[in-house]
Write a protein that holds these residues in place. Structure first.
Motif, short mmCIF file in Angstrom:
data_model
loop_
_atom_site.label_atom_id
_atom_site.label_comp_id
_atom_site.label_asym_id
_atom_site.label_seq_id
_atom_site.Cartn_x
_atom_site.Cartn_y
_atom_site.Cartn_z
N VAL A 1 12.85 0.74 -4.81
CA VAL A 1 13.93 0.88 -3.84
C VAL A 1 13.58 2.04 -2.91
O VAL A 1 13.43 3.18 -3.37
N GLU A 2 13.42 1.74 -1.65
CA GLU A 2 13.16 2.77 -0.63
C GLU A 2 14.44 2.96 0.16
O GLU A 2 14.88 2.07 0.89
N ILE A 3 15.06 4.12 0.01
CA ILE A 3 16.36 4.34 0.61
C ILE A 3 16.45 5.76 1.17
O ILE A 3 16.26 6.73 0.45
N GLU A 4 16.67 5.85 2.48
CA GLU A 4 16.88 7.12 3.17
C GLU A 4 15.79 8.14 2.86
O GLU A 4 16.05 9.30 2.53
N GLY A 5 14.54 7.68 2.92
CA GLY A 5 13.40 8.56 2.73
C GLY A 5 13.04 8.82 1.28
O GLY A 5 12.11 9.60 1.01
N LYS A 6 13.72 8.18 0.36
CA LYS A 6 13.46 8.40 -1.07
C LYS A 6 12.92 7.14 -1.73
O LYS A 6 13.23 6.03 -1.31
N ASN A 7 12.11 7.34 -2.76
CA ASN A 7 11.50 6.24 -3.51
C ASN A 7 12.09 6.20 -4.92
O ASN A 7 11.97 7.17 -5.67
N ILE A 8 12.73 5.09 -5.26
CA ILE A 8 13.37 4.93 -6.56
C ILE A 8 12.74 3.73 -7.26
O ILE A 8 12.58 2.66 -6.66
N LEU A 9 12.38 3.88 -8.52
CA LEU A 9 11.90 2.76 -9.33
C LEU A 9 12.97 2.37 -10.34
O LEU A 9 13.52 3.22 -11.04
N LEU A 10 13.26 1.07 -10.41
CA LEU A 10 14.21 0.54 -11.38
C LEU A 10 13.43 -0.14 -12.51
O LEU A 10 12.57 -1.00 -12.25
N ASP A 11 13.71 0.22 -13.73
CA ASP A 11 13.10 -0.39 -14.93
C ASP A 11 11.60 -0.67 -14.74
O ASP A 11 11.15 -1.82 -14.82
N PRO A 12 10.80 0.36 -14.50
CA PRO A 12 9.38 0.15 -14.20
C PRO A 12 8.57 -0.30 -15.41
O PRO A 12 8.29 0.49 -16.31
N VAL A 13 8.20 -1.56 -15.42
CA VAL A 13 7.32 -2.10 -16.46
C VAL A 13 6.09 -2.66 -15.76
O VAL A 13 6.15 -3.71 -15.12
N PHE A 14 4.97 -1.95 -15.85
CA PHE A 14 3.74 -2.34 -15.16
C PHE A 14 2.72 -2.95 -16.12
O PHE A 14 1.69 -3.42 -15.68
N THR B 1 0.83 -1.20 0.00
CA THR B 1 0.00 0.00 0.00
C THR B 1 0.87 1.25 0.00
O THR B 1 2.04 1.22 0.40
N ALA B 2 0.27 2.34 -0.42
CA ALA B 2 0.97 3.62 -0.37
C ALA B 2 1.33 3.98 1.06
O ALA B 2 2.40 4.56 1.32
N GLU B 3 0.46 3.61 2.01
CA GLU B 3 0.71 3.93 3.42
C GLU B 3 1.97 3.25 3.93
O GLU B 3 2.74 3.82 4.71
N SER B 4 2.19 2.00 3.49
CA SER B 4 3.39 1.29 3.96
C SER B 4 4.66 1.96 3.44
O SER B 4 5.71 1.87 4.08
N ILE B 5 4.56 2.63 2.30
CA ILE B 5 5.71 3.36 1.76
C ILE B 5 5.87 4.70 2.46
O ILE B 5 6.97 5.08 2.87
N LEU B 6 4.77 5.40 2.63
CA LEU B 6 4.81 6.73 3.23
C LEU B 6 5.20 6.70 4.70
O LEU B 6 5.84 7.64 5.21
N ASN B 7 4.83 5.63 5.41
CA ASN B 7 5.03 5.58 6.86
C ASN B 7 6.30 4.86 7.30
O ASN B 7 6.50 4.65 8.48
N ARG B 8 7.14 4.47 6.38
CA ARG B 8 8.37 3.77 6.77
C ARG B 8 9.34 4.76 7.41
O ARG B 8 9.37 5.95 7.08
N PRO B 9 10.20 4.30 8.30
CA PRO B 9 11.25 5.17 8.85
C PRO B 9 12.32 5.45 7.79
O PRO B 9 12.63 4.58 6.97
N ASP B 10 12.87 6.65 7.80
CA ASP B 10 13.87 7.01 6.81
C ASP B 10 15.13 6.17 6.91
O ASP B 10 15.89 6.05 5.94
N SER B 11 15.36 5.59 8.08
CA SER B 11 16.57 4.78 8.27
C SER B 11 16.47 3.42 7.57
O SER B 11 17.47 2.74 7.38
N LEU B 12 15.24 3.05 7.18
CA LEU B 12 15.01 1.75 6.55
C LEU B 12 15.43 1.78 5.08
O LEU B 12 15.08 2.69 4.34
N VAL B 13 16.18 0.77 4.66
CA VAL B 13 16.49 0.58 3.24
C VAL B 13 15.80 -0.72 2.83
O VAL B 13 16.14 -1.80 3.30
N ARG B 14 14.81 -0.59 1.95
CA ARG B 14 13.95 -1.72 1.60
C ARG B 14 13.80 -1.82 0.09
O ARG B 14 13.63 -0.82 -0.60
#
Length: 377
Positions: free
Chosen positions: A121-134, A97-110
């Motif tokens: 890629v969730e890293i240091e409060g940032k959201n990165i998409l790699l090769d997004p093919v939906f 869910t969007a909430e699980s992304i928005l509410n994660r701690p910035d220290s988490l790298v997931r």
């Protein structure tokens, strides 16, 4: 009889001409084929040292010779693939869910695998998409490809929160999807792409200021992240006549505490050792493993080579990617994961095997390692 043969010949020629015209117009007018470089850009590419005669080239030569024997073998495999080339049932995935992304701690790298080579890629409060093919097809038209193994994605693009950056490895359809990029362009701050791929994005309405085009070994800073574009041994192309027109490669994403490697596509070569020496060690490496064939062994890793390459880039853990969503080769859909996990055990390489949508917390000892594919028919 001659008159009949004449009319048949004229009819066939007319049909061929009509189909050729339709094909030409489809490629010319359909936006999914992307854009082309300008003359000024082509001149700039020539200064890179790996662009000759209008084409990008690999540091190590590749052999893609198509003689009568190889063409016969390819056709035989195409029409008689492994009976388990795709799962017989829809793959079940984990939803996020969007909430699980928005509410994660910035220290988490997931990292969350969306299938094939797509990652969040969730890293240091940032959201990165790699090769997004939906999309459901890795092709310019559904008639030209097999459908994705799973009808749903872990999250829809419309439900994603703001994306800080999209990173693209190369312009093949299973890595660069027109519809996905079109839906992401207004919620993404920056696009990091290889040289030439910017032409596609600009045709699709993305402002030049939002695109960072990069050459091999080039580095950029972005929101306290270090992003480097590194080589791979592969190719590019979205049209019938534009092979090698844009660059391809792999990526290094380094934060304050974690270092991530994304292999993109490519065959085995000396570049893995060079990348490991320059940017390693890595906390985790997302390594290509799937859609291979001996006929194109120079541009795609075999599963056993995937583990060797992971060791050479000096990673503490690897995740096999480029499998689990699309059939682009003739091996069984589980052959990549079965062979790579076996080789990883032999070489004592820690390997995460997430289900689609299952997160990996980088540095956490409790990482996905189930053999979930064995329960799929």
């Amino acid at each position: 009889m001659r008159r009949v043969l004449k009319w048949i010949s004229l009819g066939l020629l007319s049909l061929f001409g009509l189909l050729s015209l339709i094909g030409f117009l489809f490629i010319k007018l359909s936006p999914q084929f992307g854009g082309l470089a300008t003359e000024a850009e082509l001149q700039a590419y020539a200064e890179t040292g790996h662009f000759e005669n209008g084409m990008f080239i690999n540091d190590q030569a590749i052999n893609m010779t198509m003689d009568c024997h190889s063409i016969q073998k390819m056709l035989r495999e195409t029409f008689q693939p492994d009976p388990n080339v795709a799962p017989k049932e829809n793959l079940q995935i984990n939803k996020i869910t969007a909430e699980s992304i928005l509410n994660r701690p910035d220290s988490l790298v997931r990292l969350t695998w969306f299938g094939h080579s797509t990652f969040l890629v969730e890293i240091e409060g940032k959201n990165i998409l790699l090769d997004p093919v939906f999309g459901q097809y890795a092709a310019p038209h559904p008639w030209l490809g097999r459908k994705r193994y799973h009808r749903e994605m872990p999250i829809a693009i419309a439900d994603l929160p703001t994306i800080d950056a999209v990173i693209i490895s190369h312009d093949h359809y299973d890595h660069l999807d027109y519809k996905s990029i079109s839906q992401l362009k207004n919620k993404t701050e920056r696009f990091f792409v290889p040289l030439g791929v910017d032409s596609h994005l600009e045709r699709w309405g993305i402002e030049e200021a939002k695109i960072s085009k990069m050459d091999w070994w080039e580095e950029k800073q972005f929101k306290e992240l270090s992003i480097a574009f590194t080589p791979s041994r592969h190719m590019s192309g979205r049209r019938l006549n534009d092979q090698y027109a844009t660059l391809w490669g792999s990526w290094v994403l380094r934060g304050k505490t974690k270092n991530i490697y994304f292999s993109g596509d490519g065959g085995y070569g000396k570049h893995f050792t060079t990348i490991g020496e320059k940017y390693g060690p890595f906390d985790i490496a997302l390594m290509e493993c799937g859609q291979y064939n001996q006929l194109w062994a120079d541009v795609h890793l075999m599963p056993e080579q995937t583990v060797v390459a992971a060791q050479e880039v000096k990673t503490q853990m690897m995740v096999p990617i480029h499998w689990g969503s699309f059939t682009l080769a003739t091996h069984s859909w589980t052959d990549p994961i079965e062979r790579v996990t076996k080789q990883a055990q032999i070489m004592n390489m820690p390997i995460a095997t997430p289900q689609i949508g299952e997160p990996i917390v980088v540095g956490h000892s409790d990482f996905p390692r189930s053999e979930w594919w064995k329960a799929v028919q």
